[in-house]
Design an enzyme around this catalytic site. Structure first.
Site, short mmCIF file in Angstrom:
data_model
loop_
_atom_site.label_atom_id
_atom_site.label_comp_id
_atom_site.label_asym_id
_atom_site.label_seq_id
_atom_site.Cartn_x
_atom_site.Cartn_y
_atom_site.Cartn_z
N HIS A 56 0.72 -1.00 -0.06
CA HIS A 56 0.03 0.05 0.11
C HIS A 56 0.96 1.37 -0.02
CE1 HIS A 56 0.67 -0.57 4.53
NE2 HIS A 56 0.05 0.71 4.60
N HIS A 93 1.34 3.98 1.90
CA HIS A 93 1.87 4.79 2.89
C HIS A 93 3.35 4.76 3.00
CE1 HIS A 93 -1.98 4.29 5.46
NE2 HIS A 93 -2.21 5.39 4.85
N ASP A 147 5.95 4.57 5.07
CA ASP A 147 6.65 3.70 5.62
C ASP A 147 6.55 2.39 5.17
OD1 ASP A 147 3.88 3.76 6.63
OD2 ASP A 147 4.66 2.06 8.24
N HIS A 148 6.08 2.08 3.89
CA HIS A 148 6.11 0.92 3.21
C HIS A 148 6.80 1.06 1.66
CE1 HIS A 148 3.69 -1.29 6.03
NE2 HIS A 148 3.30 0.06 6.42
N HIS A 152 -7.53 -0.48 5.82
CA HIS A 152 -6.62 0.35 6.36
C HIS A 152 -6.34 1.50 5.08
CE1 HIS A 152 -2.71 1.75 8.18
NE2 HIS A 152 -2.12 1.61 7.00
N ASP A 169 -0.23 -3.95 6.77
CA ASP A 169 -1.23 -3.29 7.64
C ASP A 169 -2.76 -3.72 7.57
OD1 ASP A 169 1.17 -2.13 7.95
OD2 ASP A 169 0.58 0.05 7.69
N HIS A 171 4.43 -4.66 10.91
CA HIS A 171 4.77 -3.83 11.95
C HIS A 171 5.10 -4.48 13.62
CE1 HIS A 171 4.44 0.68 10.48
NE2 HIS A 171 3.46 -0.14 9.87
FE FE Z 1 2.60 0.80 8.15
ZN ZN Z 2 0.06 1.94 6.35
#
Ligand code: FE
Ligand code: ZN
Length: 255
Positions: free
Chosen positions: A56, A58, A60-61, A114, A133, A171
């Protein structure tokens, strides 16, 4: 076919996963939270990088995608519906599309909730599903874009995979998830044991991801809205699974 999965801790609490086929010497990566630890892991193994699978959009990915692409020239795969907000994709996929990565067939599963457009990758040869996530160890992702019925439908698909599937999620949130899980399912002995093991693992600095789907089914409250004890704790005996899931999710948001 031989497959090795390597978990790569990134940033403060993210996990990326390398999937290596020693027969073809091909390697795929699921998510790129940052490039440096992934490059270090690849070099430690003497592997190159052929493919990046993105779950996805975001940061942090995906933050490491550009640097890895320029270093390795790898093929970038992500959801067609999210192509407008992902790094440039070489291959756009949707649920049910045939996909083969590092010599293994990969099933794309839409796990929106999410985000809308979040996908998971299931690799039967590896007995592993990469969920980021969506389904997480003892938890599930926060509903930033989708709603509870959407996330419940997504989690139900993952719950139906073979019980021995290894859940590679995005995570290290498991200790906090365990504290919350015990508030809705306090008498669950499997959960109590797992929570104690998580405390021990974290105290020793060990990861709690990946996890087994069988353990998630037994202890993750987000997969257990049908459970009579949870329903009775919430006073929701007559509600639908979706309604119970929605209540658990909203309690976690306030926890
Ligand atoms: Fe994440
Ligand atoms: Zn995420």
């Amino acid at each position: 076919m031989p497959v090795e999965i390597l978990t790569v801790p990134c940033r403060s609490d993210n996990y990326a996963f390398l999937i290596h086929n020693s027969e073809t010497d091909e390697t795929a990566l699921v998510d790129a939270p940052e490039a440096a630890p992934i490059i270090t892991a690849l070099e430690g193994k003497g592997w190159s990088l052929n493919t990046i699978l993105i779950t996805h959009h975001h940061d942090d990915h995906i933050d490491g995608v550009a640097a890895l692409k320029s270093k390795y020239g790898c093929v970038i795969v992500g959801a067609a519906t999210d192509a407008h907000r992902l790094p440039p994709l070489d291959m756009e996929v949707a649920e049910g599309d045939p996909l083969s990565v590092a010599g293994h067939s990969v099933e794309v599963i839409d796990v929106s909730g999410h985000t809308v457009g979040h996908i998971a990758f299931y690799i039967p040869d590896a007995n592993a599903v990469f969920t980021a996530d969506s389904l997480m160890a003892l938890g599930c992702g926060r509903l930033f874009e989708g709603d509870a019925p959407m996330m419940w439908k997504s989690l139900s698909k993952l719950a139906a995979l073979p019980k021995e599937t290894v859940v590679c999620s995005g995570h290290e949130y498991t200790a906090a998830n365990a504290r919350f899980a015990l508030t809705v399912d306090p008498a669950n002995e499997a959960l109590q044991k797992r929570a104690a093991a998580i405390t021990e693992a974290r105290a020793a600095g060990n990861p709690t991801v990946p996890s087994f789907l069988s353990d998630e089914l037994a202890t993750n409250p987000f997969l257990r809205p049908a459970d009579p004890a949870i329903r009775s704790n919430l006073g929701m005996e007559g509600a639908s699974d979706t309604e119970v899931f929605a209540e658990i999710r909203s309690r976690k948001d306030r926890f």
